[in-house]
Design an enzyme around this catalytic site. Structure first.
Site, PDB file in Angstrom:
ATOM      1  N   PRO A   2     -51.175   8.174  26.045  1.00 44.22           N
ATOM      2  CA  PRO A   2     -51.469   9.073  24.935  1.00 44.22           C
ATOM      3  C   PRO A   2     -51.926   8.295  23.705  1.00 44.22           C
ATOM      4  CG  PRO A   2     -49.418   9.700  26.000  1.00 44.22           C
ATOM      5  CD  PRO A   2     -49.820   8.386  26.591  1.00 44.22           C
ATOM      6  N   GLU A   3     -52.954   8.791  23.049  1.00 47.72           N
ATOM      7  CA  GLU A   3     -53.473   8.153  21.856  1.00 47.72           C
ATOM      8  C   GLU A   3     -53.170   9.037  20.648  1.00 47.72           C
ATOM      9  OE1 GLU A   3     -54.594   5.184  21.814  1.00 47.72           O
ATOM     10  OE2 GLU A   3     -54.817   4.813  23.960  1.00 47.72           O
TER      11      GLU A   3
END
Length: 277
Positions: A2-3
């Protein structure tokens, strides 16, 4: 992994349910993820009021306070971590490693790969920014500090290709592989171009492209990569809107040329050789 958009979507999902709630109990089922989960959390957190839920880069910061205790729970989702609300009577599954018990529900951290982070930083909220994991983080790309002048000056000192530079979390936080490729596509900049060779004018276009790409991803609920889901279990849809990412061999949505895939710094890069110079 996840960014920034996925973590921000998670924050937006859990903040309304957490802020103003009091922690009634803590359950630690795995003593260590990427780092050891502080055993003292079982004594520190019960009775604490959750004051705010913030984000710094890809870290979630849950500010807690009660008489004699003030600090921030620092959470990183790692490669496969999820934060979900669960009913109080729902039995934990195999990879459910950490629970915060509230009055009406549980905030449960699930992480099959155990590469996530759950840590504690004592002190007022500002102290969390000085934690060793956060102190090395770069500028926030959605903040007012992410300006044309700042980016042009930062790029002028970097001779490496622009895409890996844009993904350097010590410089700018949260621009992962998908969002770097898409931002450069929107800006019409080749990922092969040296960062130091990008003019101030093109930096201005890139600043806008980064902001637009990240904002669009947040609005779409993030990107559904591997195990990522939102806090309510739903998937993100940004990948469906991608202009170049994961579209190798397909026609460019702008000019019809073939989208190419190369490797940069161990990651796949997608770009249009005609639109991006």
């Amino acid at each position: 992994m996840p960014e920034l958009p996925e973590v921000e979507v998670c924050r937006l999902g859990i903040a309304p349910e957490l802020e103003g709630e009091r922690i009634l109990g803590v359950t630690i089922r795995a003593p260590k993820l990427r780092h050891e989960i502080p055993p003292a959390l079982g004594e520190l957190l019960p009775g604490c009021l959750i004051v705010a839920v913030r984000r710094r880069g890809k870290y979630l910061l849950i500010d807690c306070r009660r008489d004699g205790v003030e600090g921030t729970l620092i959470v990183h989702l790692g490669m496969s971590g999820k934060l979900r609300f669960a009913p109080l009577d729902l039995a934990p599954a195999r990879h459910d490693h950490f629970d915060l018990r509230l009055a009406r529900q549980i905030l449960r951290f699930t992480d099959p790969r155990r590469f996530g982070v759950i840590l504690w930083q004592a002190g007022p909220p500002v102290a969390a920014e000085q934690h060793p994991l956060l102190a090395v983080q770069g500028i926030e790309p959605l903040s007012d500090a992410f300006t044309v002048d700042w980016l042009h000056a930062a790029f002028s000192r970097r001779n490496a290709p622009v895409k890996p530079v844009l993904m350097d979390s010590h410089l700018v936080v949260g621009i992962g592989n998908i969002y770097a490729s898409e931002s450069l596509f929107r800006a019409g900049i080749s990922p092969l171009r040296a960062a130091s060779r990008i003019s101030r004018l093109r930096c201005a276009v890139l600043v806008d492209a980064v902001r637009e790409t990240l904002s669009a991803a947040i609005a779409a609920g993030g990107s559904s990569i591997r195990d990522y889901v939102q806090s309510d279990g739903s998937s993100g849809w940004f990948q469906i809107q991608a202009g170049v990412y994961d579209r190798a061999g397909q026609p460019c949505v702008r000019c019809g040329d073939v989208v190419r895939q190369i490797r940069q710094a161990g990651r796949s890069t997608y770009y249009c050789p005609s639109c991006q110079r």
